[in-house]
Design an enzyme around this catalytic site. Structure first.
Site, short mmCIF file in Angstrom:
data_model
loop_
_atom_site.label_atom_id
_atom_site.label_comp_id
_atom_site.label_asym_id
_atom_site.label_seq_id
_atom_site.Cartn_x
_atom_site.Cartn_y
_atom_site.Cartn_z
CG HIS A 1 35.96 -11.14 -14.52
ND1 HIS A 1 36.54 -10.30 -15.71
CD2 HIS A 1 36.37 -12.11 -14.68
CE1 HIS A 1 37.67 -10.72 -16.28
NE2 HIS A 1 37.54 -12.14 -15.33
CB SER B 1 38.88 -15.39 -17.08
OG SER B 1 39.74 -13.94 -16.03
#
Length: 338
Positions: free
Chosen positions: A196, A93
């Site tokens: 996400h 991430s």
């Protein structure tokens, strides 16, 4: 073969930067990052409580600064070690931005601007409705994914055997906790948004606009993408993927598949370290692991790197001068997560 990895949001803990500030270059780097972000990262990384550093706009630059400047401290200790010694680099991430800066794709100042915009944009998107994430531990993958979908959640992180992270509204997460998949448990994460997923869509256009103004370099070593675990050899392509990744799942399972296929023998996790090595214990059997959390570990970390490094597999010619190219990010690339 050596892999260096950078953790994502949720790995931060109160006071985790305190020991690193004894290193002048680390303090200087964090001070510069504070100026760019408008945050007192030294205070936040040493004295702030858990609630303060859970804020997305705070957590992301903190994690970026910790990983980048610890990796560069390892570089300085080795003269040409750290990121430069790694055969493979990857980040989870926001850790992807740490990886991009560490491998030379982005200059630290540009990466800091990107982090600032990403963190602020995702914080704004998170504030529009209460959302979060929860790890589903164990269970059968098909049943876990089916139950996540039944609750209206999105599978946002695929972290390998035994862990899929669901993201969505807090009510949806509570429904999942109340009735988890068979033989599974649900653990809420220390994040303040459904990252996400399409809940973050509002954060993407400003990032795309910023990316068009940025200059990239090709990575100095093999750099893996969260989108599909692929080795990305062009810096401009990696930046496009960073923009896209805001709304598409993190496929850390595929990154680990690539490491396994390449024959990685050692993985060093940058601070705050333990999350990715913990996942690797279940998924990369036989790979030696090192958690770098304090500067007193630098000598041991360097010895670990030298013991595993040496089979460089990146495709660009790392001896040639840096090639630069303006990065462009199309809406098609962003929505497809490529």
């Amino acid at each position: 073969m050596l892999a260096i990895v950078a953790p994502g949001q949720g790995a931060q803990n109160p006071g985790f930067l305190t020991p690193w500030l004894e290193i002048d270059s680390f303090r200087k780097g964090l001070t510069e990052l504070s100026e760019v972000t408008g945050l007192d990262l030294i205070h936040l990384g040493t004295e702030a409580d858990e609630a303060a550093i859970k804020d997305t706009a705070v957590a992301q630059p903190l994690l970026f600064g910790a990983g980048l400047y610890a990796g560069l401290a390892l570089d300085q200790a080795a003269s040409n070690g750290g990121f430069a010694l790694a055969d493979v680099v990857a980040g989870h991430s926001v850790g992807e931005i740490t990886a991009a800066a560490g491998t030379g794709v982005l200059e630290p100042a540009q990466a800091a601007l990107f982090i600032r915009e990403r963190g602020r944009g995702m914080a704004r998107a998170s504030a529009s409705s209460p959302t979060g994430m929860a790890a589903v531990i164990a269970g059968q993958p098909e049943e876990v994914l089916a139950r996540i979908a039944e609750c209206g959640l999105t599978a946002a992180n695929f972290n390998g055997s035994g862990q899929i992270v669901a993201a969505g509204t807090l009510e949806q997460i509570e429904a999942l906790r109340a009735a988890p998949p068979a033989r599974a448990r649900v653990v809420p994460l220390k994040v303040a948004g459904a990252f996400h997923t399409q809940h973050m869509a509002a954060a993407q256009p400003p990032l795309a606009d910023l990316a068009r103004t940025m200059t990239t370099h090709d990575p100095i070593t093999a750099l893996l993408s969260n989108a599909d675990g692929a080795i990305v050899s062009l810096g401009a392509d990696f930046l496009q993927r960073l923009v896209a990744q805001v709304t598409v799942p993190v496929r850390w399972d595929l990154c680990m598949d690539t490491m396994r296929q390449l024959g990685v023998t050692g993985m060093l996790e940058l601070p705050p370290a333990k999350t990715l090595t913990g996942i690797a214990k279940r998924n990369l059997k036989g790979v030696e692991l090192f958690n770098l959390n304090e500067p007193t570990q630098l000598d041991d970390a360097l010895a670990f790197c030298h013991a595993h490094a040496g089979r460089r597999i990146t495709s660009p010619d790392t001896t040639s001068p840096d090639t630069t190219s303006p990065a462009t990010t199309s809406s098609d690339r962003a929505t497809q997560g490529a």
